[in-house]
Structure formats: structure tokens, C-alpha cells
Design an enzyme around this catalytic site. Structure first.
Site, PDB file in Angstrom:
ATOM      1  N   GLY A 139      40.361  65.700  93.123  1.00  0.00           N
ATOM      2  CA  GLY A 139      39.217  64.823  92.829  1.00  0.00           C
ATOM      3  C   GLY A 139      37.925  65.391  93.417  1.00  0.00           C
ATOM      4  N   GLY A 192      45.476  63.186  96.046  1.00  0.00           N
ATOM      5  CA  GLY A 192      45.526  63.431  97.480  1.00  0.00           C
ATOM      6  C   GLY A 192      45.656  64.890  97.860  1.00  0.00           C
ATOM      7  CG  LEU A 238      36.753  61.886  89.403  1.00  0.00           C
ATOM      8  CD1 LEU A 238      36.997  63.288  88.836  1.00  0.00           C
ATOM      9  CD2 LEU A 238      35.988  61.999  90.726  1.00  0.00           C
ATOM     10  CD  GLN A 284      41.328  52.278  97.164  1.00  0.00           C
ATOM     11  OE1 GLN A 284      41.630  51.454  96.282  1.00  0.00           O
ATOM     12  NE2 GLN A 284      42.213  53.082  97.694  1.00  0.00           N
ATOM     13  CE1 TYR A 337      32.553  59.819  92.180  1.00  0.00           C
ATOM     14  CE2 TYR A 337      32.863  57.445  92.031  1.00  0.00           C
ATOM     15  CZ  TYR A 337      33.019  58.712  91.495  1.00  0.00           C
ATOM     16  OH  TYR A 337      33.632  58.878  90.284  1.00  0.00           O
ATOM     17  CB  VAL A 378      43.213  62.706  90.288  1.00  0.00           C
ATOM     18  CG1 VAL A 378      44.320  63.676  90.679  1.00  0.00           C
ATOM     19  CG2 VAL A 378      41.836  63.333  90.571  1.00  0.00           C
ATOM     20  N   GLY A 433      43.096  67.204  96.936  1.00  0.00           N
ATOM     21  CA  GLY A 433      41.794  67.879  96.846  1.00  0.00           C
ATOM     22  C   GLY A 433      41.253  68.033  95.440  1.00  0.00           C
TER      23      GLY A 433
HETATM   24  C1  COA Z   1      39.509  58.531  93.460  1.00  0.00           C
HETATM   25  C2  COA Z   1      40.266  59.783  92.987  1.00  0.00           C
HETATM   26  C3  COA Z   1      39.487  60.455  91.860  1.00  0.00           C
HETATM   27  C4  COA Z   1      40.401  60.748  94.179  1.00  0.00           C
HETATM   28  O1  COA Z   1      41.051  61.936  93.751  1.00  0.00           O
HETATM   29  P1  COA Z   1      42.024  62.735  94.721  1.00  0.00           P
HETATM   30  O2  COA Z   1      42.357  64.037  94.083  1.00  0.00           O
HETATM   31  O3  COA Z   1      43.183  61.870  95.099  1.00  0.00           O
HETATM   32  O4  COA Z   1      41.107  62.910  96.008  1.00  0.00           O
HETATM   33  P2  COA Z   1      40.997  64.213  96.913  1.00  0.00           P
HETATM   34  O5  COA Z   1      42.374  64.621  97.344  1.00  0.00           O
HETATM   35  O6  COA Z   1      40.198  65.239  96.201  1.00  0.00           O
HETATM   36  O7  COA Z   1      40.153  63.689  98.133  1.00  0.00           O
HETATM   37  C5  COA Z   1      39.074  64.453  98.607  1.00  0.00           C
HETATM   38  C6  COA Z   1      38.534  63.804  99.851  1.00  0.00           C
HETATM   39  O8  COA Z   1      38.142  62.451  99.547  1.00  0.00           O
HETATM   40  C7  COA Z   1      38.762  61.559 100.451  1.00  0.00           C
HETATM   41  N1  COA Z   1      39.070  60.326  99.745  1.00  0.00           N
HETATM   42  C8  COA Z   1      39.929  60.159  98.717  1.00  0.00           C
HETATM   43  N2  COA Z   1      39.905  58.866  98.283  1.00  0.00           N
HETATM   44  C9  COA Z   1      39.016  58.222  99.083  1.00  0.00           C
HETATM   45  C10 COA Z   1      38.544  56.889  99.159  1.00  0.00           C
HETATM   46  N3  COA Z   1      38.965  55.958  98.312  1.00  0.00           N
HETATM   47  N4  COA Z   1      37.639  56.588 100.109  1.00  0.00           N
HETATM   48  C11 COA Z   1      37.165  57.517 100.983  1.00  0.00           C
HETATM   49  N5  COA Z   1      37.573  58.811 100.950  1.00  0.00           N
HETATM   50  C12 COA Z   1      38.481  59.148 100.023  1.00  0.00           C
HETATM   51  C13 COA Z   1      40.020  62.275 100.914  1.00  0.00           C
HETATM   52  O9  COA Z   1      40.450  61.813 102.164  1.00  0.00           O
HETATM   53  C14 COA Z   1      39.545  63.717 100.983  1.00  0.00           C
HETATM   54  O10 COA Z   1      38.832  63.902 102.180  1.00  0.00           O
HETATM   55  P3  COA Z   1      38.685  65.354 102.897  1.00  0.00           P
HETATM   56  O11 COA Z   1      38.160  66.299 101.830  1.00  0.00           O
HETATM   57  O12 COA Z   1      37.713  65.112 103.986  1.00  0.00           O
HETATM   58  O13 COA Z   1      40.056  65.705 103.318  1.00  0.00           O
HETATM   59  C15 COA Z   1      41.710  59.435  92.524  1.00  0.00           C
HETATM   60  O14 COA Z   1      42.372  58.738  93.544  1.00  0.00           O
HETATM   61  C16 COA Z   1      41.781  58.606  91.250  1.00  0.00           C
HETATM   62  O15 COA Z   1      41.868  59.145  90.153  1.00  0.00           O
HETATM   63  N6  COA Z   1      41.758  57.262  91.369  1.00  0.00           N
HETATM   64  C17 COA Z   1      41.864  56.368  90.229  1.00  0.00           C
HETATM   65  C18 COA Z   1      40.607  56.386  89.412  1.00  0.00           C
HETATM   66  C19 COA Z   1      39.359  56.157  90.231  1.00  0.00           C
HETATM   67  O16 COA Z   1      39.292  55.340  91.133  1.00  0.00           O
HETATM   68  N7  COA Z   1      38.297  56.900  89.899  1.00  0.00           N
HETATM   69  C20 COA Z   1      37.041  56.828  90.647  1.00  0.00           C
HETATM   70  C21 COA Z   1      35.861  56.744  89.763  1.00  0.00           C
HETATM   71  S1  COA Z   1      35.756  55.325  88.709  1.00  0.00           S
END
Ligand code: COA
Length: 164
Positions: free
Chosen positions: A107, A103, A95, A136, A141, A97, A105
């Protein structure tokens, strides 16, 4: 979901531009650019993308079938399942973004989108399982209700039967 409105659809490798995608994690960028077509062709994974109104890929995720050991699940859930060694699961393998869309919403929205797909699938999985790439990602998740699989660091799951 964050603006602009996004269309979530199956990746069309010949049509959607994967070259511009940058989530800040080189391995996840490379996977989308170089490997996903082959995985789709070999039926190893399905890939879904969120497109903005200019058809740019803002985010992607992959799904595949999997299994988890019954012993990895907490006792209360295990009691509700047949005593097979492993139970069927849907794996969200990746997954990501794009940095420009983080940041806002997206993800979280894609996580829900993936769970809807998993619940609607004709071939069932009892849980959705994810492998977080680092602590992180695991926190992300957990924030969405995923639970740590026993004896499997950075592997988390969410029961799908409760989502129906
Ligand atoms: C992790 C990732 C998918 C999050 O996507 P995003 O669009 O930035 O996250 P969102 O804006 O949808 O966040 C949704 C919620 O999760 C929370 N959140 C985001 N990252 C978080 C983290 N690392 N730890 C805890 N909560 C987190 C946000 O605060 C938000 O909370 P809320 O709904 O209560 O306001 C994105 O940062 C990313 O692509 N990271 C790099 C790849 C990665 O790490 N992928 C993960 C799977 S391997």
C-alpha cells in the site's frame, strides 16, 4: 517493496483478471470488477495495478484530475499559491491491497508510485488529494504525511511541489 517483485502498470481490462481480487471491502472489489472499465472509457479515472509474477492483481489504485478549495489549505501553503478559488489537484480515488498481500509494504509503495506519476504528469496538480473511506484509512494516509483538508472530513492532501 514486498516480495515477490511487483510490476505496476495501467490496468488492461481485457487482459488482467479482476474477478479474484479481494481486499476485504466489497465496494472496492466491486468497483474493480464492474465499474472501472466504464470510468476508464469515459476518461473519469485511470487505474493502475500491481501484478505479481503470476500476473495476479495484488493491489490497485485510481487517479483522476480534481480541484480543492484554496480555503481548505493551511495558511503557509495558501500564501505560496495564486488566489484562485480552487487549485488543481490529482485525486487518488481508490487504493486497495488484496488481503493476501496486506501488511507487507505494498500500500505504501503504491502511494509513492502514484505520487511519482502525479509529479511527472504534464498537466500539473498542486496537491494530491485522497478521500479516506473511514478513520482507519485516514490514519494510513496521515502516516504517510497527508494533511487533513480544512472543513472536509476524511479528505486529506499532500503538496506535490515539495516532492519534486
Ligand atoms: C489501507 C491499505 C491500502 C494499506 O495497505 P498495506 O499494503 O496493508 O499497507 P502497508 O503494508 O504498505 O503499510 C505501510 C505503512 O503504513 C502503516 N499503516 C498501514 N495501515 C495503517 C493504518 N490504518 N493506520 C496507520 N498506519 C497504517 C503500516 O504500519 C506501515 O508503516 P511503516 O511503513 O512505518 O512500517 C490496505 O489495508 C487496504 O487495502 N485496505 C482496504 C481498503 C482501504 O482502506 N483503502 C484505503 C483508501 S479508501
Amino acid at each position: 517493496m514486498t516480495r515477490p517483485p511487483f510490476l505496476v502498470t495501467a490496468l488492461e481490462t481485457g487482459i488482467h483478471d479482476r474477478g479474484r481480487f479481494d481486499c476485504g471491502v466489497p465496494a472496492l472489489n466491486r468497483y474493480l470488477r464492474e465499474q472501472v472499465s466504464q470510468d476508464i472509457r469515459r476518461r473519469v479515472a485511470a487505474c493502475f495495478v500491481a501484478l505479481d509474477d503470476s500476473q495476479r492483481i495484488a493491489a490497485y489504485y485510481t487517479l483522476a484530475s480534481a480541484s480543492v478549495p484554496l480555503t481548505g489549505l493551511p495558511d503557509d501553503l495558501r500564501r505560496k499559491l495564486p488566489r484562485y478559488g480552487a487549485i488543481p489537484a490529482i485525486r487518488m480515488g481508490r487504493l486497495a491491497v488484496d488481503r493476501e498481500f496486506k501488511g507487507r509494504g505494498l500500500g505504501g509503495a503504491l502511494l509513492v508510485n502514484a505520487m511519482r506519476r502525479a509529479v511527472a504528469a504534464e498537466i500539473p496538480g498542486a496537491v494530491m488529494v485522497v478521500e479516506a473511506k473511514d478513520p482507519q484509512a485516514a490514519a494510513f494516509y496521515r502516516h504517510h504525511g497527508f494533511i487533513d483538508l480544512r472543513d472536509a472530513p476524511l479528505t486529506l492532501f499532500l503538496p506535490l511541489s515539495s516532492l519534486r
